[in-house]
Design a protein around this motif. Structure first.
Motif, PDB file in Angstrom:
ATOM      1  N   ILE A  93     -52.722 -45.072 -14.127  1.00  0.00           N
ATOM      2  CA  ILE A  93     -52.269 -43.672 -13.467  1.00  0.00           C
ATOM      3  C   ILE A  93     -50.767 -44.024 -13.270  1.00  0.00           C
ATOM      4  O   ILE A  93     -50.268 -44.899 -12.602  1.00  0.00           O
ATOM      5  CB  ILE A  93     -53.222 -43.564 -12.098  1.00  0.00           C
ATOM      6  CG1 ILE A  93     -54.493 -43.365 -12.482  1.00  0.00           C
ATOM      7  CG2 ILE A  93     -52.513 -42.300 -11.464  1.00  0.00           C
ATOM      8  CD1 ILE A  93     -55.405 -43.316 -11.160  1.00  0.00           C
ATOM      9  N   PRO A 109     -53.536 -39.063  -7.492  1.00  0.00           N
ATOM     10  CA  PRO A 109     -52.381 -39.391  -8.517  1.00  0.00           C
ATOM     11  C   PRO A 109     -51.373 -38.315  -8.241  1.00  0.00           C
ATOM     12  O   PRO A 109     -51.839 -37.309  -7.811  1.00  0.00           O
ATOM     13  CB  PRO A 109     -53.167 -38.825  -9.716  1.00  0.00           C
ATOM     14  CG  PRO A 109     -54.606 -39.199  -9.586  1.00  0.00           C
ATOM     15  CD  PRO A 109     -54.809 -38.884  -8.077  1.00  0.00           C
ATOM     16  N   CYS A 113     -53.512 -36.554 -14.860  1.00  0.00           N
ATOM     17  CA  CYS A 113     -53.398 -37.607 -16.016  1.00  0.00           C
ATOM     18  C   CYS A 113     -54.541 -37.689 -17.013  1.00  0.00           C
ATOM     19  O   CYS A 113     -55.750 -37.565 -16.608  1.00  0.00           O
ATOM     20  CB  CYS A 113     -53.628 -39.380 -15.180  1.00  0.00           C
ATOM     21  SG  CYS A 113     -53.969 -40.691 -16.378  1.00  0.00           S
TER      22      CYS A 113
END
Length: 235
Positions: A93, A109, A113
């Motif tokens: 990530i 995140p 992603c």
């Protein structure tokens, strides 16, 4: 007995060590830990703010807690996890940040992603045959009237509302935080997790957690490292 497929870093990883101290429990051993002294929050308040994630252990949900389907065994589940991880390569990530989702805080995140979304979706699909159907009580506990149409469909079909397009990776750090305390909690978390905020997180394993009885603490049964297929072929 219920099982869950979660992501968590290894037991000795610096993020794991920081998070388990923050939460007050080591999910690998089940041991209670002394929480850090935090300015503006007494021990009882901090314990209360972290009570919900403490029970589950530091993790990100890939496949939510489930009872085994009739005819399935723990040994079969473990064997299938072994096959899955042997076919799956680690990935990063790009950026992990302290964030708020509704009324609680988590490590999330910094941006979308694709690899993460694909990984999470594949875990849901691959292990669906091991999941017993939800009971009506299980469905009621999810408050389906408060879910969107897609989330309700996911709950019925996959046992959890937040999968596929509704999935959002999060490593929970608090329970519900009152509005008036959110700025203070965010500041504390940015300080406590400064070494990890804004930095990459490697997804290099899949963990099997167990809950021995409803309401009991979840603990790590096994952590399965992801193995690059190309490396395996040349070994």
């Amino acid at each position: 007995m219920r099982y869950a497929l979660y992501f968590t870093p290894p037991a000795s990883d610096p993020l794991t060590l920081s998070a388990q101290r923050w939460l007050g429990r080591n999910a690998f051993t089940g041991a209670a830990l002394e929480q850090p002294a935090v300015g503006g929050f007494d021990a009882a308040t901090l314990s209360g703010l972290t009570a919900d994630p403490r029970r589950y252990g530091f993790h990100a949900t890939m496949k939510a807690p489930f009872a085994l389907a009739e005819g399935r065994s723990e040994a079969e589940l473990v064997a299938e996890i072994g096959r899955f991880v042997s076919e799956t390569e680690p990935f990063d990530i790009p950026e992990l940040v302290v964030g708020r989702l509704g009324s609680f805080f988590a490590l999330v995140p910094g941006d979308h992603c694709d690899e993460l979304q694909s990984f999470a979706g594949e875990v849901v699909r691959r292990f669906e045959r091991f999941r017993a159907p939800l009971t009506s009580a299980d469905i009621s506990r999810r408050k389906p009237d408060e879910l969107t149409g897609a989330e309700r469909q996911n709950l019925v079909q996959w046992g959890y509302p937040y999968v596929f397009d509704e999935f959002r990776f999060h490593m929970t750090l608090t329970g519900r935080v009152p509005v008036e305390r959110r700025d203070a909690v965010e500041g504390v978390l940015l300080d406590q997790f400064a070494d990890f905020h804004g930095r990459p997180l490697t997804i290099a394993g899949l963990a099997l957690f167990r809950e021995p009885s409803r309401g009991a603490d979840f603990t790590v049964h096994s952590l399965f490292p992801l193995a690059a297929a190309a490396n395996r072929k040349t070994a």
